[in-house]
Scaffold this motif. Structure first.
Motif, PDB file in Angstrom:
ATOM      1  N   UNK A 295       0.835  -1.188   0.000  1.00 57.93           N
ATOM      2  CA  UNK A 295       0.000   0.000   0.000  1.00 57.93           C
ATOM      3  C   UNK A 295       0.877   1.247   0.000  1.00 57.93           C
ATOM      4  N   UNK A 296       0.469   2.248  -0.753  1.00 62.69           N
ATOM      5  CA  UNK A 296       1.208   3.503  -0.793  1.00 62.69           C
ATOM      6  C   UNK A 296       0.877   4.329   0.446  1.00 62.69           C
ATOM      7  N   UNK A 297       1.681   5.359   0.696  1.00 61.56           N
ATOM      8  CA  UNK A 297       1.412   6.263   1.810  1.00 61.56           C
ATOM      9  C   UNK A 297       0.039   6.923   1.659  1.00 61.56           C
ATOM     10  N   UNK A 298      -0.311   7.281   0.422  1.00 56.19           N
ATOM     11  CA  UNK A 298      -1.622   7.899   0.177  1.00 56.19           C
ATOM     12  C   UNK A 298      -2.761   6.927   0.480  1.00 56.19           C
ATOM     13  N   UNK A 299      -2.603   5.670   0.072  1.00 56.75           N
ATOM     14  CA  UNK A 299      -3.623   4.664   0.358  1.00 56.75           C
ATOM     15  C   UNK A 299      -3.772   4.444   1.867  1.00 56.75           C
ATOM     16  N   UNK A 300      -2.649   4.404   2.578  1.00 59.26           N
ATOM     17  CA  UNK A 300      -2.686   4.226   4.033  1.00 59.26           C
ATOM     18  C   UNK A 300      -3.349   5.419   4.700  1.00 59.26           C
ATOM     19  N   UNK A 301      -3.047   6.630   4.236  1.00 58.31           N
ATOM     20  CA  UNK A 301      -3.651   7.834   4.808  1.00 58.31           C
ATOM     21  C   UNK A 301      -5.159   7.840   4.574  1.00 58.31           C
ATOM     22  N   UNK A 302      -5.574   7.429   3.376  1.00 57.88           N
ATOM     23  CA  UNK A 302      -7.004   7.368   3.072  1.00 57.88           C
ATOM     24  C   UNK A 302      -7.709   6.338   3.955  1.00 57.88           C
ATOM     25  N   UNK A 303      -7.082   5.188   4.127  1.00 59.24           N
ATOM     26  CA  UNK A 303      -7.672   4.148   4.978  1.00 59.24           C
ATOM     27  C   UNK A 303      -7.782   4.632   6.423  1.00 59.24           C
ATOM     28  N   UNK A 304      -6.748   5.281   6.930  1.00 58.55           N
ATOM     29  CA  UNK A 304      -6.788   5.787   8.296  1.00 58.55           C
ATOM     30  C   UNK A 304      -7.854   6.862   8.459  1.00 58.55           C
ATOM     31  N   UNK A 305      -8.011   7.711   7.440  1.00 59.87           N
ATOM     32  CA  UNK A 305      -9.052   8.740   7.495  1.00 59.87           C
ATOM     33  C   UNK A 305     -10.438   8.097   7.557  1.00 59.87           C
ATOM     34  N   UNK A 306     -10.633   7.027   6.780  1.00 63.08           N
ATOM     35  CA  UNK A 306     -11.917   6.327   6.804  1.00 63.08           C
ATOM     36  C   UNK A 306     -12.158   5.641   8.143  1.00 63.08           C
ATOM     37  N   UNK A 307     -11.110   5.049   8.700  1.00 69.87           N
ATOM     38  CA  UNK A 307     -11.249   4.325   9.967  1.00 69.87           C
ATOM     39  C   UNK A 307     -11.361   5.249  11.169  1.00 69.87           C
ATOM     40  N   UNK A 308     -10.557   6.307  11.168  1.00 66.69           N
ATOM     41  CA  UNK A 308     -10.431   7.134  12.367  1.00 66.69           C
ATOM     42  C   UNK A 308     -10.984   8.544  12.205  1.00 66.69           C
ATOM     43  N   UNK A 309     -11.420   8.896  11.004  1.00 66.56           N
ATOM     44  CA  UNK A 309     -12.004  10.210  10.801  1.00 66.56           C
ATOM     45  C   UNK A 309     -10.982  11.321  10.722  1.00 66.56           C
ATOM     46  N   UNK A 310     -10.317  11.435   9.631  1.00 66.28           N
ATOM     47  CA  UNK A 310      -9.352  12.519   9.445  1.00 66.28           C
ATOM     48  C   UNK A 310      -7.932  12.030   9.571  1.00 66.28           C
ATOM     49  N   UNK A 311      -7.064  12.939   9.988  1.00 67.46           N
ATOM     50  CA  UNK A 311      -5.630  12.657  10.073  1.00 67.46           C
ATOM     51  C   UNK A 311      -5.244  11.881  11.319  1.00 67.46           C
ATOM     52  N   UNK A 312      -6.155  11.806  12.306  1.00 65.87           N
ATOM     53  CA  UNK A 312      -5.824  11.173  13.572  1.00 65.87           C
ATOM     54  C   UNK A 312      -5.613   9.685  13.393  1.00 65.87           C
ATOM     55  N   UNK A 313      -4.694   9.113  14.167  1.00 58.96           N
ATOM     56  CA  UNK A 313      -4.463   7.677  14.141  1.00 58.96           C
ATOM     57  C   UNK A 313      -4.554   7.137  15.553  1.00 58.96           C
ATOM     58  N   UNK A 314      -4.929   5.868  15.653  1.00 63.23           N
ATOM     59  CA  UNK A 314      -4.978   5.207  16.943  1.00 63.23           C
ATOM     60  C   UNK A 314      -6.205   5.485  17.781  1.00 63.23           C
ATOM     61  N   UNK A 315      -7.091   6.357  17.325  1.00 57.51           N
ATOM     62  CA  UNK A 315      -8.303   6.686  18.064  1.00 57.51           C
ATOM     63  C   UNK A 315      -9.515   6.439  17.184  1.00 57.51           C
ATOM     64  N   UNK A 316     -10.247   5.395  17.495  1.00 62.23           N
ATOM     65  CA  UNK A 316     -11.455   5.108  16.724  1.00 62.23           C
ATOM     66  C   UNK A 316     -12.516   6.160  17.010  1.00 62.23           C
ATOM     67  N   UNK A 317     -13.248   6.528  15.970  1.00 62.91           N
ATOM     68  CA  UNK A 317     -14.298   7.540  16.120  1.00 62.91           C
ATOM     69  C   UNK A 317     -15.504   6.988  16.810  1.00 62.91           C
TER      70      UNK A 317
END
Length: 79
Positions: free
Chosen positions: A57-79
């Motif tokens: 996965x590219x960095x862009x794909x990972x960022x998009x997945x994290x945004x979908x999972x966590x809502x934005x740029x935040x990581x490690x915190x589920x919405x």
């Protein structure tokens, strides 16, 4: 109802006491945890197969997945 089978397990006393402080149904609690672990394992296998076929996965794909999972740029915190 799903078919079940009775098994015996050994747990540290402190862990069992902690579980019982959250639920009266330790069997159901452990079943739910095992089901979650199995879903994570299957997802990990599928993601590994995908990357084997299409590349990492590219960095862009990972960022998009994290945004979908966590809502934005935040990581490690589920919405």
């Amino acid at each position: 109802m799903a078919k079940t089978k009775k098994v015996t397990i050994t747990l540290p006393v402190e862990l069992l006491e902690s579980m019982r402080s959250h639920t009266d149904n330790v069997s159901g609690y452990l079943t739910e945890l095992a089901e979650r672990a199995e879903r994570r394992r299957l997802l990990r296998e599928e993601l590994d197969r995908y990357q084997d076929e299409f590349g990492a996965f590219t960095d862009d794909e990972m960022a998009e997945a994290q945004a979908l999972l966590y809502g934005g740029e935040e990581t490690g915190q589920a919405a």
